[in-house]
Write a protein that holds these residues in place. Structure first.
Motif, mmCIF file in Angstrom:
data_model
loop_
_atom_site.group_PDB
_atom_site.id
_atom_site.type_symbol
_atom_site.label_atom_id
_atom_site.label_comp_id
_atom_site.label_asym_id
_atom_site.label_seq_id
_atom_site.Cartn_x
_atom_site.Cartn_y
_atom_site.Cartn_z
ATOM 1 N N UNK A 31 4.594 22.511 26.898
ATOM 2 C CA UNK A 31 4.712 22.554 28.155
ATOM 3 C C UNK A 31 6.062 22.469 28.623
ATOM 4 N N UNK A 32 6.726 23.187 29.615
ATOM 5 C CA UNK A 32 8.208 23.021 29.906
ATOM 6 C C UNK A 32 8.390 22.023 31.056
ATOM 7 N N UNK A 33 7.237 21.876 31.818
ATOM 8 C CA UNK A 33 7.510 21.255 33.233
ATOM 9 C C UNK A 33 6.106 20.124 33.202
ATOM 10 N N UNK A 34 6.217 19.405 33.926
ATOM 11 C CA UNK A 34 4.827 18.505 33.961
ATOM 12 C C UNK A 34 3.866 19.258 34.540
ATOM 13 N N UNK A 35 4.127 20.232 35.650
ATOM 14 C CA UNK A 35 2.898 20.900 36.283
ATOM 15 C C UNK A 35 2.186 21.823 35.242
ATOM 16 N N UNK A 36 3.257 22.293 34.200
ATOM 17 C CA UNK A 36 2.629 23.155 33.155
ATOM 18 C C UNK A 36 1.624 22.545 32.185
ATOM 19 N N UNK A 37 2.109 21.192 31.897
ATOM 20 C CA UNK A 37 1.414 20.367 31.075
ATOM 21 C C UNK A 37 0.036 19.790 31.990
ATOM 22 N N UNK A 41 9.963 14.560 26.862
ATOM 23 C CA UNK A 41 11.239 14.515 27.057
ATOM 24 C C UNK A 41 11.622 13.649 28.079
ATOM 25 N N UNK A 42 12.764 12.897 28.334
ATOM 26 C CA UNK A 42 13.064 12.133 29.640
ATOM 27 C C UNK A 42 13.665 12.882 30.563
ATOM 28 N N UNK A 43 14.558 13.740 30.511
ATOM 29 C CA UNK A 43 15.132 14.638 31.519
ATOM 30 C C UNK A 43 14.210 16.014 31.639
ATOM 31 N N UNK A 44 13.810 16.159 32.775
ATOM 32 C CA UNK A 44 12.755 17.470 32.846
ATOM 33 C C UNK A 44 13.472 18.091 34.107
ATOM 34 N N UNK A 45 12.894 19.273 34.131
ATOM 35 C CA UNK A 45 13.463 20.161 35.323
ATOM 36 C C UNK A 45 12.913 19.794 36.618
ATOM 37 N N UNK A 46 13.468 19.985 37.717
ATOM 38 C CA UNK A 46 13.168 19.603 39.281
ATOM 39 C C UNK A 46 13.499 18.144 39.685
ATOM 40 N N UNK A 47 14.133 17.460 38.781
ATOM 41 C CA UNK A 47 14.248 16.077 39.005
ATOM 42 C C UNK A 47 13.262 15.060 38.661
ATOM 43 N N UNK A 48 12.577 15.604 37.738
ATOM 44 C CA UNK A 48 11.412 14.648 37.070
ATOM 45 C C UNK A 48 11.915 14.149 35.961
ATOM 46 N N UNK A 66 0.449 17.111 22.854
ATOM 47 C CA UNK A 66 0.971 17.763 24.069
ATOM 48 C C UNK A 66 2.467 17.517 24.182
ATOM 49 N N UNK A 67 3.052 18.579 23.879
ATOM 50 C CA UNK A 67 4.590 18.425 24.003
ATOM 51 C C UNK A 67 5.328 19.003 25.281
ATOM 52 N N UNK A 68 5.934 18.063 25.878
ATOM 53 C CA UNK A 68 6.585 18.327 27.309
ATOM 54 C C UNK A 68 7.846 18.282 26.950
ATOM 55 N N UNK A 69 8.676 19.568 26.809
ATOM 56 C CA UNK A 69 10.253 19.642 26.673
ATOM 57 C C UNK A 69 10.759 21.007 27.290
ATOM 58 N N UNK A 70 11.439 21.101 27.832
ATOM 59 C CA UNK A 70 12.174 22.083 28.662
ATOM 60 C C UNK A 70 13.260 22.760 27.782
#
Length: 80
Positions: A28-34, A54-61, A2-6
């Motif tokens: 997934x581009x956001x935690x919610x999407x993941x 990724x460490x820096x994700x959208x929405x302050x996450x 599962x790749x979480x990267x915006x």
């Protein structure tokens, strides 16, 4: 995996690298999407064995918070 990267370019390059070494990748581009991506995979052979975030994700996450949230959904066995 599962790749979480915006970032679209980093997402594409990482996916290609992982697929080149034989991994099946769910993006997934956001935690919610993941979280949504995990639902149909849980309990199947397609359930991810590894989360790359990724460490820096959208929405302050950030990726660390994302790992914790996703482990609550998938279980503590999800390597990250």
């Amino acid at each position: 995996v599962l790749l979480l990267e915006d970032d679209p370019l980093v997402l594409m390059a990482t996916r290609m690298l992982l697929e080149d070494i034989g991994c099946t990748v769910t993006e997934a581009r956001t935690v919610e999407e993941a979280e949504q991506a995990l639902i149909p995979l849980q309990g199947t052979t397609a359930e991810p064995a590894l989360l790359l975030a990724d460490y820096r994700l959208p929405g302050g996450t950030n990726g660390l918070d994302g790992v914790l949230r996703l482990r609550r959904r998938a279980g503590p066995h999800l390597a990250a």
